[in-house]
Motif scaffolding. Structure first.
Motif, PDB file in Angstrom:
ATOM      1  N   MET A  26       0.518  -6.699 -10.207  1.00 15.19           N
ATOM      2  CA  MET A  26       0.218  -5.514 -11.023  1.00 15.19           C
ATOM      3  C   MET A  26      -0.964  -5.778 -11.953  1.00 15.19           C
ATOM      4  SD  MET A  26       3.966  -3.872 -11.940  1.00 15.19           S
ATOM      5  CE  MET A  26       3.591  -3.987 -13.636  1.00 15.19           C
ATOM      6  N   ALA A  27      -1.035  -6.989 -12.492  1.00 14.32           N
ATOM      7  CA  ALA A  27      -2.133  -7.324 -13.394  1.00 14.32           C
ATOM      8  C   ALA A  27      -3.467  -7.341 -12.658  1.00 14.32           C
ATOM      9  CB  ALA A  27      -1.882  -8.676 -14.049  1.00 14.32           C
ATOM     10  N   ARG A  28      -3.443  -7.785 -11.412  1.00 13.41           N
ATOM     11  CA  ARG A  28      -4.659  -7.792 -10.598  1.00 13.41           C
ATOM     12  C   ARG A  28      -5.105  -6.381 -10.268  1.00 13.41           C
ATOM     13  NH1 ARG A  28      -4.607 -12.005  -5.556  1.00 13.41           N
ATOM     14  NH2 ARG A  28      -6.804 -11.560  -5.200  1.00 13.41           N
ATOM     15  N   GLY A  29      -4.125  -5.566  -9.915  1.00 10.17           N
ATOM     16  CA  GLY A  29      -4.416  -4.165  -9.589  1.00 10.17           C
ATOM     17  C   GLY A  29      -5.215  -4.015  -8.308  1.00 10.17           C
ATOM     18  N   GLY A  30      -5.754  -2.849  -8.128  1.00  9.14           N
ATOM     19  CA  GLY A  30      -6.622  -2.568  -6.990  1.00  9.14           C
ATOM     20  C   GLY A  30      -5.918  -2.599  -5.654  1.00  9.14           C
ATOM     21  N   LYS A  31      -6.681  -2.973  -4.643  1.00 11.20           N
ATOM     22  CA  LYS A  31      -6.201  -2.955  -3.264  1.00 11.20           C
ATOM     23  C   LYS A  31      -5.062  -3.962  -3.060  1.00 11.20           C
ATOM     24  CE  LYS A  31      -7.770  -3.420   1.468  1.00 11.20           C
ATOM     25  NZ  LYS A  31      -8.848  -3.755   2.373  1.00 11.20           N
ATOM     26  N   TYR A  32      -5.178  -5.136  -3.689  1.00 13.52           N
ATOM     27  CA  TYR A  32      -4.138  -6.158  -3.549  1.00 13.52           C
ATOM     28  C   TYR A  32      -2.788  -5.625  -4.015  1.00 13.52           C
ATOM     29  CZ  TYR A  32      -1.601 -10.544  -3.903  1.00 13.52           C
ATOM     30  OH  TYR A  32      -0.669 -11.524  -3.757  1.00 13.52           O
ATOM     31  N   ASP A  33      -2.776  -4.976  -5.169  1.00 13.62           N
ATOM     32  CA  ASP A  33      -1.534  -4.431  -5.698  1.00 13.62           C
ATOM     33  C   ASP A  33      -0.985  -3.346  -4.790  1.00 13.62           C
ATOM     34  OD1 ASP A  33       0.561  -4.168  -7.648  1.00 13.62           O
ATOM     35  OD2 ASP A  33      -0.442  -2.351  -8.354  1.00 13.62           O
ATOM     36  N   ALA A  34      -1.862  -2.497  -4.297  1.00 10.71           N
ATOM     37  CA  ALA A  34      -1.426  -1.408  -3.421  1.00 10.71           C
ATOM     38  C   ALA A  34      -0.779  -1.950  -2.143  1.00 10.71           C
ATOM     39  CB  ALA A  34      -2.609  -0.510  -3.065  1.00 10.71           C
ATOM     40  N   GLU A  35      -1.277  -3.075  -1.659  1.00 16.95           N
ATOM     41  CA  GLU A  35      -0.750  -3.647  -0.414  1.00 16.95           C
ATOM     42  C   GLU A  35       0.533  -4.454  -0.630  1.00 16.95           C
ATOM     43  OE1 GLU A  35      -3.904  -5.982   1.184  1.00 16.95           O
ATOM     44  OE2 GLU A  35      -5.097  -4.237   1.770  1.00 16.95           O
ATOM     45  N   HIS A  36       0.714  -5.045  -1.812  1.00 14.59           N
ATOM     46  CA  HIS A  36       1.810  -5.984  -2.005  1.00 14.59           C
ATOM     47  C   HIS A  36       2.899  -5.552  -2.985  1.00 14.59           C
ATOM     48  CE1 HIS A  36      -1.462  -8.483  -0.393  1.00 14.59           C
ATOM     49  NE2 HIS A  36      -0.476  -9.113   0.208  1.00 14.59           N
ATOM     50  N   ALA A  37       2.670  -4.554  -3.792  1.00 14.20           N
ATOM     51  CA  ALA A  37       3.623  -4.191  -4.853  1.00 14.20           C
ATOM     52  C   ALA A  37       4.996  -3.838  -4.290  1.00 14.20           C
ATOM     53  CB  ALA A  37       3.075  -3.031  -5.684  1.00 14.20           C
TER      54      ALA A  37
END
Length: 64
Positions: A26-37
């Protein structure tokens, strides 16, 4: 220390690890968060269910 106690502790540590990974995502945000949250959330929920089952098993075995 019994086997059930070790399993409970291991499951609690795993739950904390997945929680930390989710917060970091969540802190990273962006595409990474959208794929892994969602993946991290479901893993955490599953581990929490496992901890509850292991705690119930421990209570049952303690009173048996």
């Amino acid at each position: 220390m019994s086997v059930v106690s070790v399993l409970v502790i291991a499951a609690l540590v795993a739950t904390l690890l997945v929680l930390w990974l989710g917060l970091r995502s969540m802190a990273r945000g962006g595409k990474y968060d959208a794929e892994h949250a969602e993946k991290f959330m479901w893993e955490r929920v599953g581990l929490q269910a496992l901890v509850i089952l292991l705690l119930l098993a421990a209570v049952y075995l303690l009173n048996a």
